[in-house]
Design an enzyme around this catalytic site. Sequence first.
Site, PDB file in Angstrom:
ATOM      1  N   ASP A   1      50.773  23.072  47.795  1.00 33.84           N
ATOM      2  CA  ASP A   1      51.897  23.867  47.109  1.00 33.84           C
ATOM      3  C   ASP A   1      52.832  24.649  48.232  1.00 33.84           C
ATOM      4  O   ASP A   1      52.200  25.558  48.489  1.00 33.84           O
ATOM      5  CB  ASP A   1      51.354  24.425  45.866  1.00 33.84           C
ATOM      6  CG  ASP A   1      52.377  24.859  44.663  1.00 33.84           C
ATOM      7  OD1 ASP A   1      53.504  24.502  45.065  1.00 33.84           O
ATOM      8  OD2 ASP A   1      52.072  25.495  43.611  1.00 33.84           O
ATOM      9  N   ASP A   2      53.991  24.097  47.980  1.00 35.87           N
ATOM     10  CA  ASP A   2      54.934  25.012  49.029  1.00 35.87           C
ATOM     11  C   ASP A   2      54.634  25.157  50.330  1.00 35.87           C
ATOM     12  O   ASP A   2      55.073  25.791  51.264  1.00 35.87           O
ATOM     13  CB  ASP A   2      55.103  26.539  48.750  1.00 35.87           C
ATOM     14  CG  ASP A   2      55.404  26.453  47.066  1.00 35.87           C
ATOM     15  OD1 ASP A   2      55.917  25.489  46.232  1.00 35.87           O
ATOM     16  OD2 ASP A   2      55.579  27.845  46.404  1.00 35.87           O
TER      17      ASP A   2
ATOM     18  N   CYS B   1      57.913  22.731  41.841  1.00 37.43           N
ATOM     19  CA  CYS B   1      56.547  22.086  41.383  1.00 37.43           C
ATOM     20  C   CYS B   1      56.806  20.991  40.372  1.00 37.43           C
ATOM     21  O   CYS B   1      56.099  19.906  40.681  1.00 37.43           O
ATOM     22  CB  CYS B   1      55.916  23.180  41.114  1.00 37.43           C
ATOM     23  SG  CYS B   1      55.598  24.646  42.291  1.00 37.43           S
TER      24      CYS B   1
ATOM     25  N   ARG C   1      55.628  17.002  40.971  1.00 30.97           N
ATOM     26  CA  ARG C   1      54.459  16.363  40.487  1.00 30.97           C
ATOM     27  C   ARG C   1      54.465  15.213  39.644  1.00 30.97           C
ATOM     28  O   ARG C   1      53.788  14.192  39.578  1.00 30.97           O
ATOM     29  CB  ARG C   1      53.578  17.389  39.824  1.00 30.97           C
ATOM     30  CG  ARG C   1      53.158  18.411  41.011  1.00 30.97           C
ATOM     31  CD  ARG C   1      52.793  19.784  40.563  1.00 30.97           C
ATOM     32  NE  ARG C   1      52.799  20.499  41.590  1.00 30.97           N
ATOM     33  CZ  ARG C   1      51.893  21.005  42.428  1.00 30.97           C
ATOM     34  NH1 ARG C   1      50.616  20.720  42.428  1.00 30.97           N
ATOM     35  NH2 ARG C   1      52.067  21.871  43.643  1.00 30.97           N
TER      36      ARG C   1
ATOM     37  N   LYS D   1      45.807  22.256  40.952  1.00 32.72           N
ATOM     38  CA  LYS D   1      47.048  22.540  40.033  1.00 32.72           C
ATOM     39  C   LYS D   1      47.713  21.587  39.427  1.00 32.72           C
ATOM     40  O   LYS D   1      48.160  20.486  40.204  1.00 32.72           O
ATOM     41  CB  LYS D   1      48.154  23.345  40.991  1.00 32.72           C
ATOM     42  CG  LYS D   1      49.468  23.433  40.343  1.00 32.72           C
ATOM     43  CD  LYS D   1      50.163  24.365  41.194  1.00 32.72           C
ATOM     44  CE  LYS D   1      51.788  24.246  40.760  1.00 32.72           C
ATOM     45  NZ  LYS D   1      52.713  25.129  41.477  1.00 32.72           N
TER      46      LYS D   1
ATOM     47  N   HIS E   1      50.422  21.569  36.501  1.00 31.49           N
ATOM     48  CA  HIS E   1      51.712  21.999  36.046  1.00 31.49           C
ATOM     49  C   HIS E   1      52.556  20.954  35.725  1.00 31.49           C
ATOM     50  O   HIS E   1      53.922  20.703  35.710  1.00 31.49           O
ATOM     51  CB  HIS E   1      52.361  22.334  37.539  1.00 31.49           C
ATOM     52  CG  HIS E   1      53.514  23.667  37.342  1.00 31.49           C
ATOM     53  ND1 HIS E   1      54.260  24.376  37.913  1.00 31.49           N
ATOM     54  CD2 HIS E   1      53.762  24.001  35.851  1.00 31.49           C
ATOM     55  CE1 HIS E   1      54.935  25.455  37.535  1.00 31.49           C
ATOM     56  NE2 HIS E   1      54.551  25.007  36.224  1.00 31.49           N
TER      57      HIS E   1
ATOM     58  N   SER F   1      51.007  27.261  38.170  1.00 25.07           N
ATOM     59  CA  SER F   1      51.081  27.996  39.407  1.00 25.07           C
ATOM     60  C   SER F   1      50.423  29.232  39.161  1.00 25.07           C
ATOM     61  O   SER F   1      50.133  29.763  38.425  1.00 25.07           O
ATOM     62  CB  SER F   1      52.587  28.487  39.753  1.00 25.07           C
ATOM     63  OG  SER F   1      53.419  27.272  39.844  1.00 25.07           O
TER      64      SER F   1
ATOM     65  N   HIS G   1      51.317  28.513  48.016  1.00 26.87           N
ATOM     66  CA  HIS G   1      52.106  29.062  46.787  1.00 26.87           C
ATOM     67  C   HIS G   1      51.841  30.641  46.765  1.00 26.87           C
ATOM     68  O   HIS G   1      50.618  30.804  46.707  1.00 26.87           O
ATOM     69  CB  HIS G   1      51.987  28.535  45.540  1.00 26.87           C
ATOM     70  CG  HIS G   1      53.055  28.895  44.503  1.00 26.87           C
ATOM     71  ND1 HIS G   1      52.970  29.987  44.086  1.00 26.87           N
ATOM     72  CD2 HIS G   1      53.768  27.965  44.027  1.00 26.87           C
ATOM     73  CE1 HIS G   1      53.994  29.876  43.060  1.00 26.87           C
ATOM     74  NE2 HIS G   1      54.732  28.978  42.981  1.00 26.87           N
TER      75      HIS G   1
ATOM     76  N   ASP H   1      54.454  19.544  47.631  1.00 25.28           N
ATOM     77  CA  ASP H   1      55.256  19.267  46.436  1.00 25.28           C
ATOM     78  C   ASP H   1      56.676  19.754  47.062  1.00 25.28           C
ATOM     79  O   ASP H   1      57.726  19.178  46.244  1.00 25.28           O
ATOM     80  CB  ASP H   1      54.619  20.114  45.403  1.00 25.28           C
ATOM     81  CG  ASP H   1      54.849  21.474  45.516  1.00 25.28           C
ATOM     82  OD1 ASP H   1      55.003  22.182  46.500  1.00 25.28           O
ATOM     83  OD2 ASP H   1      55.153  22.152  44.388  1.00 25.28           O
ATOM     84  N   ASN H   2      56.940  20.576  47.879  1.00 26.79           N
ATOM     85  CA  ASN H   2      58.207  21.147  48.151  1.00 26.79           C
ATOM     86  C   ASN H   2      58.132  21.880  49.350  1.00 26.79           C
ATOM     87  O   ASN H   2      57.205  22.185  49.801  1.00 26.79           O
ATOM     88  CB  ASN H   2      58.924  21.711  46.805  1.00 26.79           C
ATOM     89  CG  ASN H   2      58.271  22.683  46.396  1.00 26.79           C
ATOM     90  OD1 ASN H   2      57.610  22.754  45.440  1.00 26.79           O
ATOM     91  ND2 ASN H   2      57.914  24.231  47.155  1.00 26.79           N
TER      92      ASN H   2
ATOM     93  N   LYS I   1      62.183  25.708  49.763  1.00 31.29           N
ATOM     94  CA  LYS I   1      61.919  25.513  48.381  1.00 31.29           C
ATOM     95  C   LYS I   1      63.463  25.954  47.437  1.00 31.29           C
ATOM     96  O   LYS I   1      63.965  26.724  47.556  1.00 31.29           O
ATOM     97  CB  LYS I   1      60.882  26.523  47.866  1.00 31.29           C
ATOM     98  CG  LYS I   1      60.343  26.288  46.386  1.00 31.29           C
ATOM     99  CD  LYS I   1      59.083  27.011  45.974  1.00 31.29           C
ATOM    100  CE  LYS I   1      58.766  27.042  44.589  1.00 31.29           C
ATOM    101  NZ  LYS I   1      57.545  27.756  44.318  1.00 31.29           N
TER     102      LYS I   1
HETATM  103 MG    MG Z   1      55.399  24.251  44.797  1.00 28.64          MG
END
Ligand code: MG
Length: 442
Positions: free
Chosen positions: A14-15, A54, A58, A111, A113, A136, A210, A262-263, A283
Amino acid sequence: MAVEKPNIVIIYVDDLGWGDLGCYGHPAVRTPHLDRMAAEGMRFTNFYSAAEVCTPSRAALLTGRYPLRNGMYHQQFRVLRRNAKGGLPKEEVTLAEALKSRGYATSMVGKWHLGHLPEHLPPHHGFDSYYGMPYSNDMQPAPDAPEGRPKFFAEKPGYWHTPIIRGTEIVESQPDQRQLTRQYAEEAVKFIKEKKGAPFFLYFAHNFPHVPLFASEKFRGKSPAGFYGDVVEELDWSVGQVLDTLRAEGIEKNTLVFFSSDNGPWLIFDHHGGSAGPLREGKGSTWEGGMRVPGIAWWPGHIQPAVQREVATTMDLFTTCVKLSGATLPDRPLDGIDITPLLQGSGRVEREVFLYYRGPLLHAARLGQWKAHFITRPGYGPGQAENHETPLLFHMGEDPGEKWNRAAEHPEIVTQIKEAVAKKTAGITAAPSQLTETVDGK
Ligand code: MG
């Protein structure tokens, strides 16, 4: 790729930015397991998430479709909030559901989300089991946590009450996030060991890097890249746990593992945010740093070591994995393509224009080596959106940092991209956003 029904493992972080791993050129973060995975497998340099935040990312990964098609987008809210009522619509076919139809054992760790109410959780989207955070790790601050940014940098697990769910039940309401990466890795390894005899699909989605960042005792204070480095190095360790287990069980030649993010990095969090390397922004932005992410494919004996510079996306993983399993693709428009020829290193694929949506709005499009921006804005920083009547045009090969606008020089390419966009978007119907309704009306 002659293995019938290969196991599939998707490791999603994540991130994490394009520039955050050793194998993507970070000068200080140590990622020996991912570096080895990349050296033994295929490292993509033009790999994209379908969104810059996010929830939509996903949704696209699991359905092979732009988020606009499944309602997992919103102009203002961006992601599903803690009090959201909605989730990924039932009618969507997830990768887990498609693989289950071929007898795969399916599990998700980490995660989600895509809707935190019980009816939206992974067990209702094709996963036999689920363990992880429903959204998150910053979405439920403790009542006594300080307001605003200071709590993110405090390194106090007690400031965060984001729950952990098993199946559809909350099993921990105030977990110690320092243990999260290790706990997830243990769950993932357990699933692989239990299901090693049957085809399986594991979707392993970490909460980190994240913010707020946390790492276990074993990693905290160890990285030359500081606390962010500690966190990424523990994620790297968890990847090593998965790959080592596959090797120890002797099933590595039957298992395709894909790693991605994811980003891009959340740059407004300073030294607690990552790096997009040479790419612009992070992001929340449709500049390259927001959506171009690491992508590593590993499948010993099937994928030869290589660097892959062709464009590919998370949505391709859906189509590719469904085909590898022998399942039928769902009868609906898909935006991912089968990238088996790229993975085999034997050929090219027909790639249509890639669209950079931010919420419902098309901000940019890439066709071959050229990218046009129709709307630009900084990621999470200050500044308003800017509409470009004449799109900005950048060459992704000579200018991955998007510095030199070439639109005036190449009007014919701008026209070509506009035509490709018009053709593609004519086939995309926006589903109603599922991100607006809340359980408490707030
Ligand atoms: Mg993210």
